[in-house]
Design an enzyme around this catalytic site. Structure first.
Site, short mmCIF file in Angstrom:
data_model
loop_
_atom_site.label_atom_id
_atom_site.label_comp_id
_atom_site.label_asym_id
_atom_site.label_seq_id
_atom_site.Cartn_x
_atom_site.Cartn_y
_atom_site.Cartn_z
N THR A 42 107.14 18.68 -29.57
CA THR A 42 107.53 19.74 -28.64
C THR A 42 108.85 19.44 -27.94
O THR A 42 109.62 20.33 -27.63
CB THR A 42 106.42 19.90 -27.57
OG1 THR A 42 105.23 20.28 -28.23
CG2 THR A 42 106.77 20.95 -26.54
N THR A 122 103.34 14.95 -28.35
CA THR A 122 102.40 14.31 -27.42
C THR A 122 100.99 14.14 -28.00
O THR A 122 100.23 13.30 -27.53
CB THR A 122 102.29 15.12 -26.10
OG1 THR A 122 101.83 16.43 -26.41
CG2 THR A 122 103.62 15.16 -25.38
N ASP A 123 100.65 14.94 -29.03
CA ASP A 123 99.26 14.95 -29.50
C ASP A 123 98.77 13.58 -29.96
O ASP A 123 97.64 13.20 -29.69
CB ASP A 123 99.08 15.97 -30.63
CG ASP A 123 99.25 17.40 -30.15
OD1 ASP A 123 99.26 17.61 -28.91
OD2 ASP A 123 99.35 18.31 -30.99
N1 ASP Z 1 101.87 19.65 -31.26
C1 ASP Z 1 102.91 18.92 -30.56
C2 ASP Z 1 103.02 17.53 -31.17
O1 ASP Z 1 102.22 16.67 -30.88
C3 ASP Z 1 102.57 18.87 -29.12
C4 ASP Z 1 103.59 18.18 -28.25
O2 ASP Z 1 104.53 17.56 -28.67
O3 ASP Z 1 103.40 18.27 -27.03
O4 ASP Z 1 103.90 17.33 -31.94
#
Ligand code: ASP
Length: 354
Positions: A42, A122-123
């Site tokens: 993200t 973040t995942d």
């Molecule tokens: N779906 C994204 C990822 O983990 C979520 C994020 O980056 O916050 O790549």
């Protein structure tokens, strides 16, 4: 008189600009160099609407564009940027993990590099951070960051998180603390920090162990050190590895079934992490399959699906103890442990030490 004054002013201005230029050159020279490695997520994403925090296009911004979006970085460090991958972290795999870790170890050998920042979705950020915490062979700071909102959102958190991560990576006091996770004004250890909420900005928490420090006015303030061993004190050497042993996670629940364990063994899993209920308890329905897997040489580790707390020894339940690692981090450690040994006692010892 007027002409004289104008000349004097011009002379003073030129002295100041030369001094300014010198100061700038000296500052730039004195600043530490931090390498930013981007992997997607993200933090590099953009959306059509500023209100969108989901349904955006991930990984659109290049490494250079990401860095250029935070001009204040120039006051903290000389920053270099390179893209190692461009994936949503749901698609992060062992191949990218190994590539990233090898690149970090290569960069950290260079005397001109003071620290590393990895930008990441973040995942699964905590899995990559904990992997690096176990395989980076340097005491120089490595910081993993990301963002919950894409670059185009109101109140995008990416720029501030990058600035904070670079500030930590550039700080001499950050040395020797293991790999850190920096988001939202907090400095967490990769060993202890986990994503706790699917949507909220304040999602990365260190539930069992507290934080290493925080950021005030974007400056790091350190309070603690990780008690577990990490980086240069682990036996894991990924330099010659092209793959990692297959380890699956199987979730525990009411009316559980053994066939997921049978399937993991049939698919050549070398290890299984049970995300057990409560303190790593296993339902009586799965026990025959768990025991069968262990008889076939699969290393089984018990962890807790609650996401925090410790798994105590209990003879009723087969498998090694995952200590207080959540299932996804227990999987990372078990993969690495299996690159070194299949000895149950040695692997158990690693779960308590790292
Ligand atoms: N779906 C994204 C990822 O983990 C979520 C994020 O980056 O916050 O790549």
């Amino acid at each position: 008189m007027k002409t004289l004054n104008a000349g004097l002013v011009a002379a003073i201005v030129s002295i100041f600009s030369v001094t300014g230029a010198m100061a700038q050159t000296q500052d730039t020279y004195a600043l530490p160099t931090v390498a930013v490695l981007t992997t997607g997520g993200t933090i590099a994403g953009t959306a059509e609407q500023e209100t969108q925090t989901t349904g955006y296009k991930p990984g659109v911004l290049t490494a250079q564009a990401l860095i250029a979006s935070v001009p204040s970085l120039g006051k903290v460090a000389n920053v270099t940027a390179e893209q190692v991958a461009n994936v949503g972290s749901d698609n992060m795999d062992n191949e990218v993990l190994l590539k990233l870790a090898k690149r970090i170890n290569e960069l950290l050998k260079r005397p001109d590099i003071s620290g590393i920042v990895v930008t990441h979705g973040t995942d699964t950020l905590e899995e990559t951070a904990y992997f690096l915490n176990l395989v980076v062979k340097s005491d120089k700071p490595v910081v993993v960051t990301g963002s919950m909102r894409p670059a185009t959102a109101i109140g995008a958190d990416g720029p501030s998180n990058i600035l904070q991560a670079v500030s930590v990576a550039a700080a001499p006091e950050a040395k020797g603390r293991g790999v850190m996770v920096v988001l939202n004004d907090r400095i967490g250890s990769a060993r202890l920090t986990t994503k706790t909420d699917a949507n909220s900005l304040d999602t990365f928490k260190s539930v069992d162990g507290g934080y290493l420090g925080s950021l005030v006015n974007q400056q790091p303030q350190f309070e603690n050190r990780l008690a577990r061993q990490h980086t240069v004190d682990t036996p894991f050497d990924i330099a010659s590895l092209d793959s990692l042993p297959k380890v699956d996670i199987i979730y525990g629940y009411q009316n559980d079934n053994g066939y997921m364990y049978d399937a993991a063994v049939a698919h050549q899993a070398k290890g299984i992490v049970i995300a057990g209920v409560g303190a790593g308890s296993e339902s009586k329905f799965i026990l025959p399959s768990v025991r069968k897997a262990m008889e076939q040489g699969v290393v089984v580790v018990r962890s807790s699906r609650t996401g925090s707390g410790y798994v105590p020894a209990d003879e009723a339940y087969p498998g090694l103890l995952g200590d207080n690692l959540n299932p996804q981090k227990a999987r990372i450690l078990l993969m690495l442990a299996l690159t070194v040994t299949h000895d149950q006692a040695q692997i158990q010892d690693m779960f308590h030490r790292f």
